[in-house]
Design a protein around this motif. Sequence first.
Motif, PDB file in Angstrom:
ATOM      1  N   ASP A  39      12.024  -3.040   2.916  1.00  0.00           N
ATOM      2  CA  ASP A  39      12.784  -4.275   2.718  1.00  0.00           C
ATOM      3  C   ASP A  39      13.226  -4.923   4.022  1.00  0.00           C
ATOM      4  O   ASP A  39      13.898  -5.959   3.981  1.00  0.00           O
ATOM      5  CB  ASP A  39      14.022  -3.995   1.855  1.00  0.00           C
ATOM      6  CG  ASP A  39      13.657  -3.650   0.422  1.00  0.00           C
ATOM      7  OD1 ASP A  39      12.627  -4.146  -0.075  1.00  0.00           O
ATOM      8  OD2 ASP A  39      14.395  -2.849  -0.199  1.00  0.00           O
ATOM      9  N   SER A  40      12.870  -4.324   5.150  1.00  0.00           N
ATOM     10  CA  SER A  40      13.318  -4.850   6.436  1.00  0.00           C
ATOM     11  C   SER A  40      12.256  -5.765   7.048  1.00  0.00           C
ATOM     12  O   SER A  40      11.138  -5.881   6.542  1.00  0.00           O
ATOM     13  CB  SER A  40      13.623  -3.707   7.400  1.00  0.00           C
ATOM     14  OG  SER A  40      12.425  -3.089   7.833  1.00  0.00           O
ATOM     15  N   GLN A  91      11.711   5.092   4.441  1.00  0.00           N
ATOM     16  CA  GLN A  91      10.621   4.158   4.149  1.00  0.00           C
ATOM     17  C   GLN A  91      11.068   3.045   3.195  1.00  0.00           C
ATOM     18  O   GLN A  91      10.574   1.915   3.287  1.00  0.00           O
ATOM     19  CB  GLN A  91       9.439   4.925   3.582  1.00  0.00           C
ATOM     20  CG  GLN A  91       8.823   5.889   4.586  1.00  0.00           C
ATOM     21  CD  GLN A  91       7.703   6.727   4.004  1.00  0.00           C
ATOM     22  OE1 GLN A  91       6.962   6.288   3.127  1.00  0.00           O
ATOM     23  NE2 GLN A  91       7.572   7.951   4.491  1.00  0.00           N
ATOM     24  N   ARG A  92      11.978   3.368   2.297  1.00  0.00           N
ATOM     25  CA  ARG A  92      12.486   2.297   1.412  1.00  0.00           C
ATOM     26  C   ARG A  92      13.275   1.279   2.208  1.00  0.00           C
ATOM     27  O   ARG A  92      13.201   0.062   1.932  1.00  0.00           O
ATOM     28  CB  ARG A  92      13.382   2.908   0.321  1.00  0.00           C
ATOM     29  CG  ARG A  92      13.788   1.896  -0.753  1.00  0.00           C
ATOM     30  CD  ARG A  92      12.585   1.502  -1.607  1.00  0.00           C
ATOM     31  NE  ARG A  92      12.924   0.488  -2.596  1.00  0.00           N
ATOM     32  CZ  ARG A  92      12.929  -0.814  -2.373  1.00  0.00           C
ATOM     33  NH1 ARG A  92      12.617  -1.281  -1.167  1.00  0.00           N
ATOM     34  NH2 ARG A  92      13.228  -1.661  -3.330  1.00  0.00           N
ATOM     35  N   THR A 147       5.163  -3.979  10.729  1.00  0.00           N
ATOM     36  CA  THR A 147       4.891  -3.390  12.044  1.00  0.00           C
ATOM     37  C   THR A 147       5.024  -1.876  12.041  1.00  0.00           C
ATOM     38  O   THR A 147       4.171  -1.163  12.597  1.00  0.00           O
ATOM     39  CB  THR A 147       5.851  -3.976  13.096  1.00  0.00           C
ATOM     40  OG1 THR A 147       5.746  -5.407  13.082  1.00  0.00           O
ATOM     41  CG2 THR A 147       5.515  -3.435  14.484  1.00  0.00           C
ATOM     42  N   TRP A 148       6.076  -1.365  11.403  1.00  0.00           N
ATOM     43  CA  TRP A 148       6.408   0.052  11.563  1.00  0.00           C
ATOM     44  C   TRP A 148       6.230   0.910  10.320  1.00  0.00           C
ATOM     45  O   TRP A 148       6.168   2.140  10.438  1.00  0.00           O
ATOM     46  CB  TRP A 148       7.877   0.188  12.029  1.00  0.00           C
ATOM     47  CG  TRP A 148       8.085  -0.295  13.423  1.00  0.00           C
ATOM     48  CD1 TRP A 148       8.689  -1.445  13.812  1.00  0.00           C
ATOM     49  CD2 TRP A 148       7.659   0.371  14.610  1.00  0.00           C
ATOM     50  NE1 TRP A 148       8.673  -1.561  15.175  1.00  0.00           N
ATOM     51  CE2 TRP A 148       8.046  -0.448  15.696  1.00  0.00           C
ATOM     52  CE3 TRP A 148       6.993   1.554  14.872  1.00  0.00           C
ATOM     53  CZ2 TRP A 148       7.786  -0.111  17.008  1.00  0.00           C
ATOM     54  CZ3 TRP A 148       6.732   1.896  16.187  1.00  0.00           C
ATOM     55  CH2 TRP A 148       7.130   1.076  17.233  1.00  0.00           C
ATOM     56  N   LEU A 149       6.162   0.324   9.148  1.00  0.00           N
ATOM     57  CA  LEU A 149       6.140   1.128   7.932  1.00  0.00           C
ATOM     58  C   LEU A 149       4.952   2.087   7.887  1.00  0.00           C
ATOM     59  O   LEU A 149       5.096   3.271   7.544  1.00  0.00           O
ATOM     60  CB  LEU A 149       6.134   0.230   6.696  1.00  0.00           C
ATOM     61  CG  LEU A 149       6.168   0.953   5.342  1.00  0.00           C
ATOM     62  CD1 LEU A 149       7.376   1.879   5.245  1.00  0.00           C
ATOM     63  CD2 LEU A 149       6.166  -0.052   4.203  1.00  0.00           C
ATOM     64  N   PHE A 209       0.827  -1.208   0.000  1.00  0.00           N
ATOM     65  CA  PHE A 209       0.000   0.000   0.000  1.00  0.00           C
ATOM     66  C   PHE A 209       0.860   1.256   0.000  1.00  0.00           C
ATOM     67  O   PHE A 209       0.427   2.315  -0.470  1.00  0.00           O
ATOM     68  CB  PHE A 209      -0.910  -0.014   1.234  1.00  0.00           C
ATOM     69  CG  PHE A 209      -1.912   1.102   1.281  1.00  0.00           C
ATOM     70  CD1 PHE A 209      -3.091   1.047   0.568  1.00  0.00           C
ATOM     71  CD2 PHE A 209      -1.666   2.227   2.050  1.00  0.00           C
ATOM     72  CE1 PHE A 209      -4.016   2.084   0.605  1.00  0.00           C
ATOM     73  CE2 PHE A 209      -2.577   3.269   2.106  1.00  0.00           C
ATOM     74  CZ  PHE A 209      -3.758   3.186   1.380  1.00  0.00           C
ATOM     75  N   PHE A 210       2.089   1.164   0.500  1.00  0.00           N
ATOM     76  CA  PHE A 210       2.967   2.333   0.636  1.00  0.00           C
ATOM     77  C   PHE A 210       4.012   2.418  -0.472  1.00  0.00           C
ATOM     78  O   PHE A 210       4.807   3.360  -0.488  1.00  0.00           O
ATOM     79  CB  PHE A 210       3.674   2.296   1.991  1.00  0.00           C
ATOM     80  CG  PHE A 210       2.726   2.130   3.149  1.00  0.00           C
ATOM     81  CD1 PHE A 210       1.941   3.182   3.575  1.00  0.00           C
ATOM     82  CD2 PHE A 210       2.614   0.910   3.798  1.00  0.00           C
ATOM     83  CE1 PHE A 210       1.057   3.036   4.634  1.00  0.00           C
ATOM     84  CE2 PHE A 210       1.739   0.751   4.856  1.00  0.00           C
ATOM     85  CZ  PHE A 210       0.951   1.812   5.279  1.00  0.00           C
ATOM     86  N   LEU A 211       4.021   1.456  -1.384  1.00  0.00           N
ATOM     87  CA  LEU A 211       5.075   1.408  -2.396  1.00  0.00           C
ATOM     88  C   LEU A 211       5.005   2.609  -3.342  1.00  0.00           C
ATOM     89  O   LEU A 211       6.050   3.196  -3.688  1.00  0.00           O
ATOM     90  CB  LEU A 211       4.968   0.106  -3.185  1.00  0.00           C
ATOM     91  CG  LEU A 211       6.164  -0.252  -4.068  1.00  0.00           C
ATOM     92  CD1 LEU A 211       7.434  -0.362  -3.231  1.00  0.00           C
ATOM     93  CD2 LEU A 211       5.897  -1.576  -4.798  1.00  0.00           C
TER      94      LEU A 211
END
Length: 254
Positions: A203-204, A198-199, A209-211, A130-132
């Motif tokens: 990938d983490s 955010q990038r 949880t946090w993005l 959704f954030f990509l």
Amino acid sequence: MSFAPVRPDAPTAPVAGPGAPGPEPAAAPEVPEAPETAAEEGGERAPTLLEQMGGVAGVITSAVPVVVFVLVQAVFKNLVASLVAAVVSALAVAVWRLVRGEKVQPALSGLFGVAVCAFIAWRTGEAKGFFLLGIWTSLIYGGVFLLSVLVRRPLVGVLWHLVNGDGQGWRRSPALLRAYDLATLAWVVVFGARFVVQRWLYDSAYAETWLGWVRLAMGVPLALLAAAVTVWAIRRATDAAKAEQAEAAGATAV
């Protein structure tokens, strides 16, 4: 001694005397005008760039779908429910603005953006999808703003005067050019920070949880901070440009 006849219609040289007019002053050099619009000269204030975006309320309401998505996903852990809730909230914001007679274009743009983000997340099957779009959009915006500074066309100044219909004569004023460079670089920092942080999160192992929460923290708050820097820089530059104009006019009158 002979005298040449004088034609009645022949031009005669002005006679210097106590009451005779002196030579006309030289034309004043062109001075970049301060960013005032034609509407302001007529007594009406032109809408600012922030007002064109729907004001502070428009900026805040644009974050509602993201807030809804993050909250629903955190509580129910269901991607479909989160996507539906986000799209419905974006539609509700657009209808609310329409009913209140406010500018609906920012809300419609937000609705389209949310729909695209929801489609990407649905196709990837992951909530972080959704954030990509926002992540890569930040990179593009940051690059465009930085490039505008490098080519001496700071985008904040270009957009400001384009919205207000002032033309691009402001580039002749060093004070205005420096101010718009500073304001544009503030947005470069915001977009760059959003992309880098955010990038990395995307990938983490902390993406789910946090993005979403980081996206909210780096959204409206950072945008308002950059907007404040923009307003401060423009006001200082406007005062400096007016002072330059007054100084040049005074020097010409002497």
